[in-house]
Design a protein around this motif. Structure first.
Motif, PDB file in Angstrom:
ATOM      1  N   ARG A  20       0.794  -1.413  -0.010  1.00  0.00           N
ATOM      2  CA  ARG A  20      -0.199  -0.478  -0.308  1.00  0.00           C
ATOM      3  C   ARG A  20       0.940   1.235   0.157  1.00  0.00           C
ATOM      4  O   ARG A  20       0.720   2.528  -0.409  1.00  0.00           O
ATOM      5  N   LEU A  21       2.179   1.308   0.121  1.00  0.00           N
ATOM      6  CA  LEU A  21       2.726   2.350  -0.246  1.00  0.00           C
ATOM      7  C   LEU A  21       3.399   2.850  -1.191  1.00  0.00           C
ATOM      8  O   LEU A  21       3.003   1.835  -2.230  1.00  0.00           O
ATOM      9  N   ASN A  22       3.925   3.974  -1.714  1.00  0.00           N
ATOM     10  CA  ASN A  22       4.189   4.859  -2.728  1.00  0.00           C
ATOM     11  C   ASN A  22       5.298   3.453  -3.344  1.00  0.00           C
ATOM     12  O   ASN A  22       6.443   3.488  -2.891  1.00  0.00           O
ATOM     13  N   PRO A  23       5.033   3.099  -4.305  1.00  0.00           N
ATOM     14  CA  PRO A  23       6.109   1.987  -5.246  1.00  0.00           C
ATOM     15  C   PRO A  23       7.075   1.732  -4.810  1.00  0.00           C
ATOM     16  O   PRO A  23       7.999   1.809  -5.108  1.00  0.00           O
ATOM     17  N   LEU A  24       7.486   3.710  -5.079  1.00  0.00           N
ATOM     18  CA  LEU A  24       8.968   4.236  -5.551  1.00  0.00           C
ATOM     19  C   LEU A  24       9.764   4.218  -3.856  1.00  0.00           C
ATOM     20  O   LEU A  24      11.122   3.853  -3.189  1.00  0.00           O
ATOM     21  N   ALA A 224       1.153  13.162 -25.581  1.00  0.00           N
ATOM     22  CA  ALA A 224       1.251  14.171 -25.808  1.00  0.00           C
ATOM     23  C   ALA A 224       1.488  15.423 -24.387  1.00  0.00           C
ATOM     24  O   ALA A 224       1.920  14.843 -23.259  1.00  0.00           O
ATOM     25  N   PRO A 225       2.766  16.662 -24.931  1.00  0.00           N
ATOM     26  CA  PRO A 225       4.026  17.400 -24.374  1.00  0.00           C
ATOM     27  C   PRO A 225       2.729  17.583 -23.046  1.00  0.00           C
ATOM     28  O   PRO A 225       3.687  17.417 -21.971  1.00  0.00           O
ATOM     29  N   VAL A 226       1.862  17.832 -22.459  1.00  0.00           N
ATOM     30  CA  VAL A 226       0.812  18.200 -21.345  1.00  0.00           C
ATOM     31  C   VAL A 226       0.193  17.065 -20.999  1.00  0.00           C
ATOM     32  O   VAL A 226      -0.832  17.099 -21.656  1.00  0.00           O
ATOM     33  N   ARG A 227      -0.550  16.245 -19.909  1.00  0.00           N
ATOM     34  CA  ARG A 227      -1.341  15.655 -19.994  1.00  0.00           C
ATOM     35  C   ARG A 227      -1.619  14.991 -18.304  1.00  0.00           C
ATOM     36  O   ARG A 227      -0.328  15.792 -17.011  1.00  0.00           O
ATOM     37  N   THR A 228      -2.509  15.124 -17.731  1.00  0.00           N
ATOM     38  CA  THR A 228      -2.738  14.640 -16.655  1.00  0.00           C
ATOM     39  C   THR A 228      -3.503  12.886 -16.823  1.00  0.00           C
ATOM     40  O   THR A 228      -3.009  12.584 -17.547  1.00  0.00           O
ATOM     41  N   SER A 229      -3.404  12.863 -15.025  1.00  0.00           N
ATOM     42  CA  SER A 229      -3.318  11.282 -14.764  1.00  0.00           C
ATOM     43  C   SER A 229      -4.442  11.174 -13.304  1.00  0.00           C
ATOM     44  O   SER A 229      -4.026  12.445 -12.702  1.00  0.00           O
ATOM     45  N   ARG A 230      -4.790  10.378 -13.721  1.00  0.00           N
ATOM     46  CA  ARG A 230      -6.403  10.357 -12.769  1.00  0.00           C
ATOM     47  C   ARG A 230      -5.831   9.990 -11.732  1.00  0.00           C
ATOM     48  O   ARG A 230      -6.277   9.926 -10.833  1.00  0.00           O
ATOM     49  N   ARG A 231      -4.700   8.759 -12.003  1.00  0.00           N
ATOM     50  CA  ARG A 231      -4.465   8.405 -11.083  1.00  0.00           C
ATOM     51  C   ARG A 231      -3.540   8.834 -10.362  1.00  0.00           C
ATOM     52  O   ARG A 231      -2.162   9.081 -10.641  1.00  0.00           O
ATOM     53  N   GLN A 232      -2.974   9.223  -8.960  1.00  0.00           N
ATOM     54  CA  GLN A 232      -2.234   9.498  -8.730  1.00  0.00           C
ATOM     55  C   GLN A 232      -1.207   8.383  -6.871  1.00  0.00           C
ATOM     56  O   GLN A 232      -1.828   7.687  -6.485  1.00  0.00           O
ATOM     57  N   GLU A 233       0.128   8.736  -7.303  1.00  0.00           N
ATOM     58  CA  GLU A 233       1.048   7.443  -5.977  1.00  0.00           C
ATOM     59  C   GLU A 233       1.106   8.457  -4.755  1.00  0.00           C
ATOM     60  O   GLU A 233       3.003   9.072  -5.338  1.00  0.00           O
ATOM     61  N   PRO A 234       0.930   9.913  -3.807  1.00  0.00           N
ATOM     62  CA  PRO A 234       1.453  10.847  -3.445  1.00  0.00           C
ATOM     63  C   PRO A 234       2.644   9.737  -2.822  1.00  0.00           C
ATOM     64  O   PRO A 234       1.837   8.821  -1.812  1.00  0.00           O
ATOM     65  N   PHE A 235       3.743  10.814  -2.134  1.00  0.00           N
ATOM     66  CA  PHE A 235       4.171  10.350  -0.927  1.00  0.00           C
ATOM     67  C   PHE A 235       3.762  10.412   0.864  1.00  0.00           C
ATOM     68  O   PHE A 235       2.912  11.467   1.177  1.00  0.00           O
ATOM     69  N   ARG A 236       2.704   9.766   1.811  1.00  0.00           N
ATOM     70  CA  ARG A 236       2.669   9.562   2.693  1.00  0.00           C
ATOM     71  C   ARG A 236       3.628   9.392   3.700  1.00  0.00           C
ATOM     72  O   ARG A 236       3.849   9.326   4.002  1.00  0.00           O
ATOM     73  N   ARG A 237       2.513   9.955   4.591  1.00  0.00           N
ATOM     74  CA  ARG A 237       3.480   9.953   6.211  1.00  0.00           C
ATOM     75  C   ARG A 237       3.825   9.024   6.661  1.00  0.00           C
ATOM     76  O   ARG A 237       4.741   7.981   7.183  1.00  0.00           O
ATOM     77  N   THR A 238       2.713   7.665   6.016  1.00  0.00           N
ATOM     78  CA  THR A 238       3.091   5.955   6.384  1.00  0.00           C
ATOM     79  C   THR A 238       4.443   5.571   5.951  1.00  0.00           C
ATOM     80  O   THR A 238       5.212   4.685   6.151  1.00  0.00           O
TER      81      THR A 238
END
Length: 262
Positions: A20-24, A224-238
């Motif tokens: 469940r963590l950020n994959p990075l 495309a040079p600029v694109r958005t993504s519905r999926r996000q993988e933020p870094f959390r405190r966990t």
């Protein structure tokens, strides 16, 4: 296309808490692990570190004993080769004679440490790679490491196609057996031509699927040079808490095993 590149529903929960963590975060921990053990030659410390990592894999990724054993057996021949090569190629007090070769104490000590390095780094890497969601990893690389979406999703598509190849190969062979003549024992006789046709069909099918996926990605604006993504993988405190626990636990396990070992 999103359904093709996404993980099955509930797969993340079956992989354990670390999934469940950020994959990075696991990737960064593996890089840190590989860089750190490069300077360690103490066998006891490596044994303690390896034991701690097995606990983390079992508890955090729900890796069972069979999976951990398979990961060890995969790299055991290489680790054994490292041990044997160093045992007979380094100077020191002679422990045994094996024909013209001399087994020395320093060779065994250094060889055992290098062999343990292989297992310490390779086993967690294999288990984490098997339990990681490739789609989430690509999204995280694009979001945080500035990887181009076209390159990231091209690698992801190739990964998925390679994972499907064994099943498709078995399907092609089953189809060839159903059309093949029978030998004297009543078994299908595919022959070299049958295997060649199956290999050609596998190659052609892979090329066609690759072209279809490339067209689908272009239609969805992947280049495309600029694109958005519905999926996000933020870094959390966990992520920070788990990383700190893993690192501190590894240091304590290695230090404690070294002190107990002497």
């Amino acid at each position: 296309m999103s359904a093709t590149l996404s993980a099955p529903v509930g797969a993340r929960s079956r992989r354990g808490g670390l999934a469940r963590l950020n994959p990075l975060t696991p990737a960064a921990l593996l890089l840190l692990l590989g860089a750190s053990v490069s300077f360690v030659l103490d066998v006891a410390a490596l044994v303690g570190l390896h034991a701690w990592l097995l606990v983390v894999l079992a508890a955090g990724l729900r890796a069972g004993p069979a999976e951990l054993l398979r990961a060890h057996l995969t790299f055991a021949p290489f680790a054994l080769g490292v041990l044997m090569t160093n045992a007979v190629s380094r100077p020191g007090r002679v422990l045994a004679e094996v024909g013209p070769l001399l087994v020395t104490d320093d060779g065994v000590r250094v060889g055992a440490a290098l062999a343990l390095r292989v297992l310490v780094v390779a086993v967690p890497a294999v288990v984490v790679a098997r339990r990681s969601d490739a789609t989430r990893l690509v999204v995280a690389l694009v979001q945080h490491c500035r990887v181009r979406p076209r390159a990231g999703f091209a690698v992801l598509t190739a990964h998925r196609m390679l994972a499907e190849m064994p099943q498709r190969w078995r399907l092609l062979l089953s189809s060839a057996r159903s059309r093949a003549p029978l030998d004297r024992r009543g078994r299908p006789r595919i022959g070299a031509r049958g295997y060649a046709r199956a290999a050609l069909a596998l190659l052609v099918g892979g090329i066609r699927r690759g072209n279809h996926v490339a067209d689908a990605l272009d239609v969805r604006g992947i280049g495309a040079p600029v694109r958005t993504s519905r999926r996000q993988e933020p870094f959390r405190r966990t992520d920070g808490v788990v990383a700190a626990v893993v690192v501190v636990g590894a240091l304590l396990a290695a230090l404690g095993a070294r002190l107990m070992g002497g």
